[in-house]
Design a protein around this motif. Structure first.
Motif, PDB file in Angstrom:
ATOM      1  N   LEU A  41       8.521  -0.794 -11.220  1.00  0.00           N
ATOM      2  CA  LEU A  41       7.134  -0.581 -11.619  1.00  0.00           C
ATOM      3  C   LEU A  41       7.037  -0.045 -13.053  1.00  0.00           C
ATOM      4  O   LEU A  41       6.165  -0.455 -13.823  1.00  0.00           O
ATOM      5  N   ARG A  42       7.942   0.853 -13.422  1.00  0.00           N
ATOM      6  CA  ARG A  42       7.925   1.383 -14.792  1.00  0.00           C
ATOM      7  C   ARG A  42       8.225   0.287 -15.812  1.00  0.00           C
ATOM      8  O   ARG A  42       7.623   0.257 -16.883  1.00  0.00           O
ATOM      9  N   THR A  46       0.838  -1.204   0.000  1.00  0.00           N
ATOM     10  CA  THR A  46       0.000   0.000   0.000  1.00  0.00           C
ATOM     11  C   THR A  46       0.870   1.250   0.000  1.00  0.00           C
ATOM     12  O   THR A  46       0.598   2.215  -0.727  1.00  0.00           O
ATOM     13  N   GLU A  47       1.917   1.240   0.779  1.00  0.00           N
ATOM     14  CA  GLU A  47       2.852   2.364   0.793  1.00  0.00           C
ATOM     15  C   GLU A  47       3.534   2.537  -0.561  1.00  0.00           C
ATOM     16  O   GLU A  47       3.727   3.663  -1.020  1.00  0.00           O
ATOM     17  N   LEU A  48       3.888   1.431  -1.192  1.00  0.00           N
ATOM     18  CA  LEU A  48       4.505   1.482  -2.514  1.00  0.00           C
ATOM     19  C   LEU A  48       3.554   2.139  -3.523  1.00  0.00           C
ATOM     20  O   LEU A  48       3.964   2.998  -4.306  1.00  0.00           O
ATOM     21  N   ILE A  49       2.296   1.759  -3.482  1.00  0.00           N
ATOM     22  CA  ILE A  49       1.299   2.351  -4.384  1.00  0.00           C
ATOM     23  C   ILE A  49       1.171   3.850  -4.116  1.00  0.00           C
ATOM     24  O   ILE A  49       1.196   4.659  -5.050  1.00  0.00           O
ATOM     25  N   GLN A  50       1.036   4.223  -2.860  1.00  0.00           N
ATOM     26  CA  GLN A  50       0.877   5.633  -2.530  1.00  0.00           C
ATOM     27  C   GLN A  50       2.074   6.462  -2.976  1.00  0.00           C
ATOM     28  O   GLN A  50       1.919   7.587  -3.447  1.00  0.00           O
ATOM     29  N   GLU A  51       3.247   5.896  -2.853  1.00  0.00           N
ATOM     30  CA  GLU A  51       4.462   6.626  -3.208  1.00  0.00           C
ATOM     31  C   GLU A  51       4.650   6.763  -4.716  1.00  0.00           C
ATOM     32  O   GLU A  51       5.161   7.770  -5.189  1.00  0.00           O
ATOM     33  N   HIS A  52       4.217   5.768  -5.485  1.00  0.00           N
ATOM     34  CA  HIS A  52       4.555   5.739  -6.913  1.00  0.00           C
ATOM     35  C   HIS A  52       3.369   5.883  -7.867  1.00  0.00           C
ATOM     36  O   HIS A  52       3.574   5.918  -9.082  1.00  0.00           O
ATOM     37  N   HIS A  53       2.166   5.971  -7.349  1.00  0.00           N
ATOM     38  CA  HIS A  53       0.991   5.985  -8.223  1.00  0.00           C
ATOM     39  C   HIS A  53       1.016   7.147  -9.215  1.00  0.00           C
ATOM     40  O   HIS A  53       0.855   6.937 -10.426  1.00  0.00           O
ATOM     41  N   ALA A  54       1.208   8.351  -8.749  1.00  0.00           N
ATOM     42  CA  ALA A  54       1.165   9.510  -9.638  1.00  0.00           C
ATOM     43  C   ALA A  54       2.275   9.458 -10.691  1.00  0.00           C
ATOM     44  O   ALA A  54       2.025   9.707 -11.878  1.00  0.00           O
ATOM     45  N   SER A  55       3.486   9.124 -10.266  1.00  0.00           N
ATOM     46  CA  SER A  55       4.595   9.099 -11.227  1.00  0.00           C
ATOM     47  C   SER A  55       4.436   7.956 -12.228  1.00  0.00           C
ATOM     48  O   SER A  55       4.811   8.096 -13.401  1.00  0.00           O
TER      49      SER A  55
END
Length: 70
Positions: free
Chosen positions: A62-63, A9-18
């Motif tokens: 993720l990219r 969940t933290e990973l999603i919150q940190e990287h979602h916008a980028s």
């Protein structure tokens, strides 16, 4: 929530916008950006148990997943 889900969940919150910005920069139709991002996060979640804390650069990981989805 188990620790793995909390970390993800933290990973999603940190990287979602980028990640959404990156997907859009690949020329994906704006109407599909959220779907591609969701697919990338689902794939990452499935692979995450085998990686645990070994990710040095989760954004790049993720990219690369998103690029493969596109």
């Amino acid at each position: 929530m188990n620790p793995r889900d909390h970390r993800f969940t933290e990973l999603i919150q940190e990287h979602h916008a980028s990640l959404r910005y990156f997907i859009h920069s690949l020329g994906v139709n704006p109407a599909w950006v959220d779907d591609v991002a969701q697919d990338a996060f689902l794939i990452a979640y499935r692979k995450c148990p085998s990686l645990e804390d070994s990710l040095e650069n989760p954004g790049a990981w993720l990219r690369s997943i998103a690029r493969n989805v596109v």
